[in-house]
Design a protein around this motif. Structure first.
Motif, PDB file in Angstrom:
ATOM      1  N   ALA A   1     -31.152  14.260  25.736  1.00  0.00           N
ATOM      2  CA  ALA A   1     -31.598  14.458  24.353  1.00  0.00           C
ATOM      3  C   ALA A   1     -31.196  15.832  23.832  1.00  0.00           C
ATOM      4  O   ALA A   1     -30.887  15.990  22.643  1.00  0.00           O
ATOM      5  N   TRP A   2     -31.215  16.841  24.694  1.00  0.00           N
ATOM      6  CA  TRP A   2     -30.798  18.185  24.263  1.00  0.00           C
ATOM      7  C   TRP A   2     -29.329  18.170  23.852  1.00  0.00           C
ATOM      8  O   TRP A   2     -28.949  18.743  22.825  1.00  0.00           O
ATOM      9  N   MET A   3     -28.492  17.477  24.630  1.00  0.00           N
ATOM     10  CA  MET A   3     -27.075  17.378  24.282  1.00  0.00           C
ATOM     11  C   MET A   3     -26.892  16.623  22.967  1.00  0.00           C
ATOM     12  O   MET A   3     -26.082  17.014  22.113  1.00  0.00           O
ATOM     13  N   ILE A   4     -27.638  15.552  22.803  1.00  0.00           N
ATOM     14  CA  ILE A   4     -27.568  14.763  21.563  1.00  0.00           C
ATOM     15  C   ILE A   4     -28.025  15.599  20.374  1.00  0.00           C
ATOM     16  O   ILE A   4     -27.353  15.669  19.339  1.00  0.00           O
ATOM     17  N   PHE A   5     -29.189  16.252  20.509  1.00  0.00           N
ATOM     18  CA  PHE A   5     -29.748  16.981  19.376  1.00  0.00           C
ATOM     19  C   PHE A   5     -28.880  18.174  18.979  1.00  0.00           C
ATOM     20  O   PHE A   5     -28.665  18.414  17.783  1.00  0.00           O
ATOM     21  N   LEU A   6     -28.389  18.947  19.953  1.00  0.00           N
ATOM     22  CA  LEU A   6     -27.606  20.133  19.589  1.00  0.00           C
ATOM     23  C   LEU A   6     -26.339  19.749  18.835  1.00  0.00           C
ATOM     24  O   LEU A   6     -25.902  20.473  17.938  1.00  0.00           O
ATOM     25  N   HIS A   7     -25.754  18.599  19.170  1.00  0.00           N
ATOM     26  CA  HIS A   7     -24.614  18.146  18.375  1.00  0.00           C
ATOM     27  C   HIS A   7     -25.069  17.752  16.970  1.00  0.00           C
ATOM     28  O   HIS A   7     -24.407  18.086  15.978  1.00  0.00           O
ATOM     29  N   ARG A   8     -26.185  17.048  16.866  1.00  0.00           N
ATOM     30  CA  ARG A   8     -26.701  16.678  15.546  1.00  0.00           C
ATOM     31  C   ARG A   8     -27.031  17.931  14.726  1.00  0.00           C
ATOM     32  O   ARG A   8     -26.840  17.944  13.502  1.00  0.00           O
ATOM     33  N   PHE A   9     -27.524  18.963  15.359  1.00  0.00           N
ATOM     34  CA  PHE A   9     -27.804  20.230  14.678  1.00  0.00           C
ATOM     35  C   PHE A   9     -26.546  20.736  13.972  1.00  0.00           C
ATOM     36  O   PHE A   9     -26.582  21.106  12.791  1.00  0.00           O
ATOM     37  N   PHE A  10     -25.417  20.703  14.669  1.00  0.00           N
ATOM     38  CA  PHE A  10     -24.162  21.154  14.068  1.00  0.00           C
ATOM     39  C   PHE A  10     -23.638  20.145  13.042  1.00  0.00           C
ATOM     40  O   PHE A  10     -23.043  20.534  12.031  1.00  0.00           O
ATOM     41  N   GLU A  11     -23.858  18.857  13.293  1.00  0.00           N
ATOM     42  CA  GLU A  11     -23.418  17.853  12.327  1.00  0.00           C
ATOM     43  C   GLU A  11     -24.178  18.000  11.004  1.00  0.00           C
ATOM     44  O   GLU A  11     -23.614  17.830   9.922  1.00  0.00           O
ATOM     45  N   ASP A  12     -25.466  18.308  11.070  1.00  0.00           N
ATOM     46  CA  ASP A  12     -26.240  18.506   9.845  1.00  0.00           C
ATOM     47  C   ASP A  12     -25.765  19.745   9.089  1.00  0.00           C
ATOM     48  O   ASP A  12     -25.782  19.775   7.855  1.00  0.00           O
ATOM     49  N   ILE A  13     -25.319  20.782   9.827  1.00  0.00           N
ATOM     50  CA  ILE A  13     -24.726  21.952   9.172  1.00  0.00           C
ATOM     51  C   ILE A  13     -23.447  21.547   8.439  1.00  0.00           C
ATOM     52  O   ILE A  13     -23.208  21.951   7.294  1.00  0.00           O
ATOM     53  N   ALA A  14     -22.620  20.734   9.097  1.00  0.00           N
ATOM     54  CA  ALA A  14     -21.384  20.278   8.458  1.00  0.00           C
ATOM     55  C   ALA A  14     -21.681  19.482   7.196  1.00  0.00           C
ATOM     56  O   ALA A  14     -21.022  19.660   6.161  1.00  0.00           O
ATOM     57  N   THR A  15     -22.682  18.609   7.265  1.00  0.00           N
ATOM     58  CA  THR A  15     -23.046  17.812   6.087  1.00  0.00           C
ATOM     59  C   THR A  15     -23.499  18.713   4.944  1.00  0.00           C
ATOM     60  O   THR A  15     -23.107  18.530   3.786  1.00  0.00           O
ATOM     61  N   THR A  16     -24.332  19.708   5.261  1.00  0.00           N
ATOM     62  CA  THR A  16     -24.803  20.650   4.249  1.00  0.00           C
ATOM     63  C   THR A  16     -23.635  21.391   3.600  1.00  0.00           C
ATOM     64  O   THR A  16     -23.646  21.663   2.395  1.00  0.00           O
TER      65      THR A  16
END
Length: 373
Positions: free
Chosen positions: A271-286
């Motif tokens: 989950a940590w690996m999944i979430f940290l990628h999503r953290f960066f993906e949400d930055i890209a979306t923003t």
């Protein structure tokens, strides 16, 4: 806290330049210290990377003894005056974990030469490890735009993804007791113990900074949703993300940063690996950037891990939310540190100090993953 996608130095926020060590003094200290361990050592120039982390400090140096050259890394625990991110830095424990992983798996961890608990040489305890060459997926700017990772082919990223999952599966075969860790009877017990420790970390953080209503609401949610997982607890890397892997030809050459290693559920690392990628993906979306939506996807990682390990991951909604909570506490601490160093001002709303506030709120409401499908 807002995210400025055009900033080139936002990763330097909360990185206290005035706490960095003097390379000449470090060289002298290492030379004297090393002379007590090997015959007639010669320590070369010490290099302190500009991208040094915000937890323990990394020092690069070369040394020669017994007619051989050695390329080395020292990880040094921060002093209290540096406003450390975490309350405790047990580098000796990290050394035990890394040695256990090296002894029982093919995971490429750096060879630990020494673990020094006496702070007299450098002012803090430190580890001395072999240096490994490779490319690290960057945090600044995030690897999912404008980096060697985003410039790679789909096939190359697929290799990165598959081998990163293999690293997790191998780590989870290591007996936590062999790594010197207390091991609760079940993964469920380990999860509850870990949440209690995170609550203690949050209380430590808020002694010198503001409290977060969002994080406190999240702890209530965690208490209500923590799974009663009967599986055995395993060794968890703790900071399981591709940004802590050195890659060579898109395969792991070095697995780094073991300070959060613990006994826990396999899903905590996944989950940590999944979430940290999503953290960066949400930055890209923003930022209005395409990011890498086909990389490190939750279902793909889950399926790959099940195939590689024989364990079908469960309770991923809980574990990814828990990862977001842990990261929120770290973000709160880092933002508090930035205020301490005069790099930002204390906002009226402490929850705004959490960069992924909206993500965590959506996870608590059960809407985050639905919006991605």
């Amino acid at each position: 806290m807002t995210i400025d996608p055009d900033a080139t130095d936002h990763g330097e926020v909360a990185r206290p330049h005035d706490s960095r060590r003097d390379p000449a003094a470090v060289r002298t200290g290492l030379q004297r210290w090393l002379a007590g361990r090997v015959p007639d050592p010669v320590v070369g120039d010490v290099h302190i990377p500009e991208s040094n982390g915000m937890s323990s400090e990394t020092l690069l140096f070369d040394a020669r003894w017994d007619g051989a050259d050695h390329r080395l890394v020292a990880r040094v625990a921060p002093v209290d005056s540096a406003v450390p991110v975490f309350p405790r830095y047990d580098l000796d424990a990290q050394a035990r974990v890394m040695r256990a992983v090296a002894d029982t798996t093919a995971v490429p961890v750096p060879h630990v030469h020494w673990s020094e608990t006496d702070p007299s040489a450098l002012g803090s305890p430190f580890l001395v490890m072999s240096r490994i060459d490779g490319l690290v997926p960057p945090d600044v700017m995030p690897y999912n735009f404008g980096s060697w990772v985003s410039d790679a082919t789909d096939e190359q990223r697929a290799t990165m993804q598959a081998t990163a999952v293999d690293v997790l599966a191998q780590i989870h075969t290591v007996d936590p007791a062999a790594a010197g860790l207390d091991t609760p009877p079940t993964a469920g017990d380990a999860i509850r113990a870990h949440i209690a420790a995170q609550r203690g970390y949050y209380e430590w953080t808020t002694r010198t900074g503001p409290r977060s209503p969002l994080i406190e609401r999240a702890f209530t949610w965690l208490d209500e949703h923590a799974p009663d997982d009967p599986n055995p607890a395993v060794l968890c890397w703790g900071d399981a993300r591709i940004g802590n892997i050195l890659f060579d030809d898109f395969r792991p050459a070095g697995v780094l940063d073991w300070e959060l290693a613990t006994a826990g559920a396999r899903e905590m690392d996944l989950a940590w690996m999944i979430f940290l990628h999503r953290f960066f993906e949400d930055i890209a979306t923003t930022a209005g950037l395409p990011g890498l939506p086909g990389f490190l996807r939750r279902d793909d990682l889950t399926d790959a891990y099940a195939l590689r390990s024989g364990h079908a991951p469960e309770h991923l909604d809980f574990h990814t939310c828990y990862a977001a909570v842990q990261h929120a506490i770290i973000m709160l601490r880092i933002a508090t540190r930035a205020v301490h160093y005069g790099q930002s001002e204390q906002p009226d709303d402490p929850d705004s100090m959490i960069m992924h506030r909206a993500t965590l709120e959506a996870m608590l409401d059960g809407t985050y993953w639905k919006a991605l499908t």
